[in-house]
Design a protein around this motif. Structure first.
Motif, mmCIF file in Angstrom:
data_model
loop_
_atom_site.group_PDB
_atom_site.id
_atom_site.type_symbol
_atom_site.label_atom_id
_atom_site.label_comp_id
_atom_site.label_asym_id
_atom_site.label_seq_id
_atom_site.Cartn_x
_atom_site.Cartn_y
_atom_site.Cartn_z
ATOM 1 N N THR A 44 66.307 20.860 52.005
ATOM 2 C CA THR A 44 67.123 20.664 53.194
ATOM 3 C C THR A 44 68.032 19.458 53.038
ATOM 4 O O THR A 44 69.202 19.501 53.409
ATOM 5 N N ALA A 45 67.484 18.382 52.485
ATOM 6 C CA ALA A 45 68.274 17.170 52.303
ATOM 7 C C ALA A 45 69.422 17.408 51.336
ATOM 8 O O ALA A 45 70.543 16.952 51.566
ATOM 9 N N THR A 85 74.977 10.746 56.576
ATOM 10 C CA THR A 85 74.238 11.950 56.192
ATOM 11 C C THR A 85 73.270 11.638 55.061
ATOM 12 O O THR A 85 72.124 12.098 55.074
ATOM 13 N N ASN A 138 70.295 9.730 56.519
ATOM 14 C CA ASN A 138 69.429 10.650 57.264
ATOM 15 C C ASN A 138 68.624 11.535 56.317
ATOM 16 O O ASN A 138 67.444 11.798 56.555
ATOM 17 N N SER A 139 69.257 11.987 55.250
ATOM 18 C CA SER A 139 68.573 12.844 54.280
ATOM 19 C C SER A 139 67.468 12.079 53.563
ATOM 20 O O SER A 139 66.370 12.595 53.369
ATOM 21 N N GLU A 185 65.847 9.519 54.710
ATOM 22 C CA GLU A 185 64.767 9.306 55.675
ATOM 23 C C GLU A 185 63.908 10.558 55.814
ATOM 24 O O GLU A 185 62.685 10.467 55.920
ATOM 25 N N GLU A 186 64.539 11.713 55.790
ATOM 26 C CA GLU A 186 63.778 12.961 55.878
ATOM 27 C C GLU A 186 62.899 13.149 54.640
ATOM 28 O O GLU A 186 61.742 13.550 54.740
ATOM 29 N N ILE A 187 63.445 12.834 53.476
ATOM 30 C CA ILE A 187 62.677 12.946 52.242
ATOM 31 C C ILE A 187 61.477 12.004 52.288
ATOM 32 O O ILE A 187 60.355 12.394 51.946
ATOM 33 N N TYR A 232 59.936 10.889 54.884
ATOM 34 C CA TYR A 232 58.971 11.453 55.839
ATOM 35 C C TYR A 232 58.148 12.564 55.179
ATOM 36 O O TYR A 232 56.921 12.607 55.298
ATOM 37 N N LEU A 233 58.835 13.446 54.466
ATOM 38 C CA LEU A 233 58.137 14.556 53.816
ATOM 39 C C LEU A 233 57.172 14.060 52.741
ATOM 40 O O LEU A 233 56.089 14.621 52.569
#
Length: 74
Positions: free
Chosen positions: A2-3, A20, A23-24, A26-28, A30-31
């Motif tokens: 997704t990132a 972007t 944010n990507s 940060e998502e990584i 988190y995962l």
């Protein structure tokens, strides 16, 4: 994945790439934190294989999880 898709789309559309990218990342991060012990072990093994195949990038590859605040146990 997704990132990666978000980064590619932001570059292609001309959107705020820095925002972007952050944010990507940060998502990584988190995962990474949501991984089970087995998934962490598999990911560590994958990083080792990639680093062995790309010795000139090995230090960078090994530093990626730590750069996101995620440390893989040995």
């Amino acid at each position: 994945m997704t990132a990666l898709v978000a980064l590619v789309e932001s570059v292609e559309s001309g959107r705020d790439v820095e925002r972007t990218a952050l944010n990507s990342l940060e998502e990584i991060a988190y995962l990474f934190g949501e991984m089970s012990s087995d998934e962490r072990r598999e990911f560590r093994d994958l990083l080792e294989r990639v680093a062995a195949a790309e010795p000139e990038l090995a230090d960078f590859i090994h530093s990626l999880p730590g750069s996101l605040g995620f440390y893989l146990e040995s």
